[in-house]
Motif scaffolding. Structure first.
Motif, PDB file in Angstrom:
ATOM      1  N   ARG A 205       0.775  -1.126  -0.029  1.00  0.00           N
ATOM      2  CA  ARG A 205      -0.059  -0.082  -0.046  1.00  0.00           C
ATOM      3  C   ARG A 205       0.968   1.157  -0.146  1.00  0.00           C
ATOM      4  O   ARG A 205       0.522   2.166  -0.611  1.00  0.00           O
ATOM      5  CB  ARG A 205      -1.120  -0.087   1.287  1.00  0.00           C
ATOM      6  N   THR A 206       1.913   1.280   0.804  1.00  0.00           N
ATOM      7  CA  THR A 206       2.784   2.330   1.052  1.00  0.00           C
ATOM      8  C   THR A 206       3.519   2.730  -0.581  1.00  0.00           C
ATOM      9  O   THR A 206       3.606   3.679  -0.842  1.00  0.00           O
ATOM     10  CB  THR A 206       3.947   2.211   1.949  1.00  0.00           C
ATOM     11  N   ALA A 209       0.948   4.052  -3.022  1.00  0.00           N
ATOM     12  CA  ALA A 209       0.738   5.506  -2.633  1.00  0.00           C
ATOM     13  C   ALA A 209       1.680   6.379  -3.057  1.00  0.00           C
ATOM     14  O   ALA A 209       1.598   7.481  -3.511  1.00  0.00           O
ATOM     15  CB  ALA A 209       0.281   5.579  -0.792  1.00  0.00           C
ATOM     16  N   ARG A 214      -1.222   9.191  -3.812  1.00  0.00           N
ATOM     17  CA  ARG A 214      -2.426   9.168  -3.165  1.00  0.00           C
ATOM     18  C   ARG A 214      -2.170   8.787  -1.747  1.00  0.00           C
ATOM     19  O   ARG A 214      -1.064   8.216  -1.508  1.00  0.00           O
ATOM     20  CB  ARG A 214      -3.295   8.094  -3.877  1.00  0.00           C
ATOM     21  N   ASP A 215      -2.894   9.379  -0.648  1.00  0.00           N
ATOM     22  CA  ASP A 215      -3.041   8.862   0.454  1.00  0.00           C
ATOM     23  C   ASP A 215      -3.173   7.458   0.735  1.00  0.00           C
ATOM     24  O   ASP A 215      -3.924   6.929   0.188  1.00  0.00           O
ATOM     25  CB  ASP A 215      -3.718   9.783   1.493  1.00  0.00           C
ATOM     26  N   ASP A 217      -4.871   5.442   2.469  1.00  0.00           N
ATOM     27  CA  ASP A 217      -6.005   5.312   3.184  1.00  0.00           C
ATOM     28  C   ASP A 217      -6.942   4.379   3.163  1.00  0.00           C
ATOM     29  O   ASP A 217      -8.034   4.336   3.569  1.00  0.00           O
ATOM     30  CB  ASP A 217      -6.567   6.671   3.411  1.00  0.00           C
ATOM     31  N   TRP A 218      -6.681   3.359   2.226  1.00  0.00           N
ATOM     32  CA  TRP A 218      -7.741   2.309   1.782  1.00  0.00           C
ATOM     33  C   TRP A 218      -7.335   1.102   2.694  1.00  0.00           C
ATOM     34  O   TRP A 218      -6.365   0.907   3.425  1.00  0.00           O
ATOM     35  CB  TRP A 218      -7.616   2.152   0.426  1.00  0.00           C
TER      36      TRP A 218
END
Length: 256
Positions: A205-206, A209, A214-215, A217-218
Motif C-alpha cells: 500500500r505504501t 501510494a 495518493r494517501d 488510506d484504503w
C-alpha cells in the motif's frame, strides 16, 4: 514542457520533489530491519558499491528512466505464496486507478495464480514462478519476460528483496521501484520510503501510494473475485459441513 504541466504519477513537480526530500530518510539503510548479522554486513556492503551498480544497471536497461505518468506496461514481482499474493490484492485497485494508462502483469506461481483470477485491476497473470522467489523461473520464460519490454517493475518484497531487484535489472526494465532499506539501492530507480515495521499488506500500500501520489488510506482486506462456478463450489462445501444454524463460523488459516 513547462513545470506547470509536468506531473509524476499525478503529482506536480514541486510536490514530488518535496515528497522526495521528506522521504529521503525513510528510504535510507535501516540496520534494525535485518534478522541476521551476516545479511546486515552484505546489505551495508551493497550500499558502498551503489555508485558502481547504478551505471551497470542503467547499461542493462532498454530505455530511459521515466515518471509513473508515462508508464504503459508494468510488471509486479514478489514472493508468490498464496498469502503473499493476497497481501497485494487490497492495493491493486488503487494502483490501477492511480496510473490508469498502465497495464499491469502479475508474476506468480501456478499454485497462487487462482487468487488473482478474475481480478479486473490487472491485465495479465503470469504463473511462471517455480520457487518462492521471483527469479525462480525457467530460462525460456525469462526470455519471454524480457521480450515483453516492460516500462516498470514493482519489486514488492521487503524481506528477501534482492531476487526482485536482480530479476528486474536483468530483464532490462528501465524503471524499478522497490524498498531500499536493506541495501542494493544502486539497482532501484524509484526508491520507496518504508514505515518499518508495518503489516505486510501495508508495505505494498505504501508503494502504491508513493507512486500514485495518493494517501495510503484504503483498507487492507484481501480482494478475490469469484465466478459462478467458484461460488457454487464454495456453497457446496459450506453446506456439506453442516454448521449449526444461527451460530457464527470462524475460519482459521494456520499457514499459507
Amino acid at each position: 514542457m513547462g513545470s506547470s504541466l509536468w506531473s509524476f504519477g499525478g503529482v506536480s513537480r514541486k510536490r514530488y520533489r518535496l515528497n522526495q526530500v521528506k522521504s529521503r530518510a525513510a528510504t535510507s539503510f535501516l540496520p534494525s530491519a535485518f534478522r541476521h548479522k551476516r545479511n546486515l554486513v552484505l546489505g551495508a556492503a551493497s550500499e558502498l558499491v551503489a555508485p558502481l551498480l547504478r551505471p551497470i544497471a542503467s547499461a542493462f536497461a532498454n530505455g530511459p528512466v521515466t515518471p509513473p505518468s508515462q508508464w504503459r506496461k508494468g510488471l509486479i514481482v514478489g514472493h508468490n505464496h498464496v498469502g503473499d499474493v493476497l497481501y497485494r490484492t487490497p492495493s491493486l485497485q488503487a494502483l490501477r486507478a492511480g496510473l490508469p494508462d498502465c497495464d499491469w502483469s502479475f508474476l506468480t506461481s501456478a499454485a497462487s495464480a487462482g487468487v488473482l483470477k478474475g481480478n479486473p485491476h490487472i491485465t495479465e497473470i503470469l504463473p511462471w514462478n517455480r520457487g518462492d522467489n521471483s527469479w525462480d523461473i525457467d530460462a525460456s520464460r525469462k526470455k519471454e519476460l524480457a521480450a515483453m519490454r516492460f516500462d516498470v517493475a514493482l519489486c514488492t518484497n521487503t524481506l528477501r528483496h534482492y531476487p526482485d531487484f536482480v530479476l528486474a535489472t536483468s530483464l532490462g526494465i528501465p524503471n524499478r521501484a522497490g524498498f531500499t532499506h536493506k541495501g542494493l539501492s544502486g539497482l532501484i530507480t524509484h526508491p520507496v520510503p518504508i514505515d518499518f515495521p508495518s503489516p505486510y499488506a501495508g508495505y505494498f500500500r505504501t508503494m502504491v501510494a508513493e507512486l500514485t501520489g495518493r494517501d495510503p488510506d484504503w483498507a487492507l482486506a484481501p480482494e478475490i473475485f469469484l465466478d459462478q462456478i467458484d461460488s457454487a463450489e464454495a456453497e457446496k462445501v459450506f453446506t456439506s459441513a453442516r454448521f449449526t444454524q444461527g451460530k457464527p463460523v470462524v475460519a482459521c488459516c494456520l499457514t499459507t
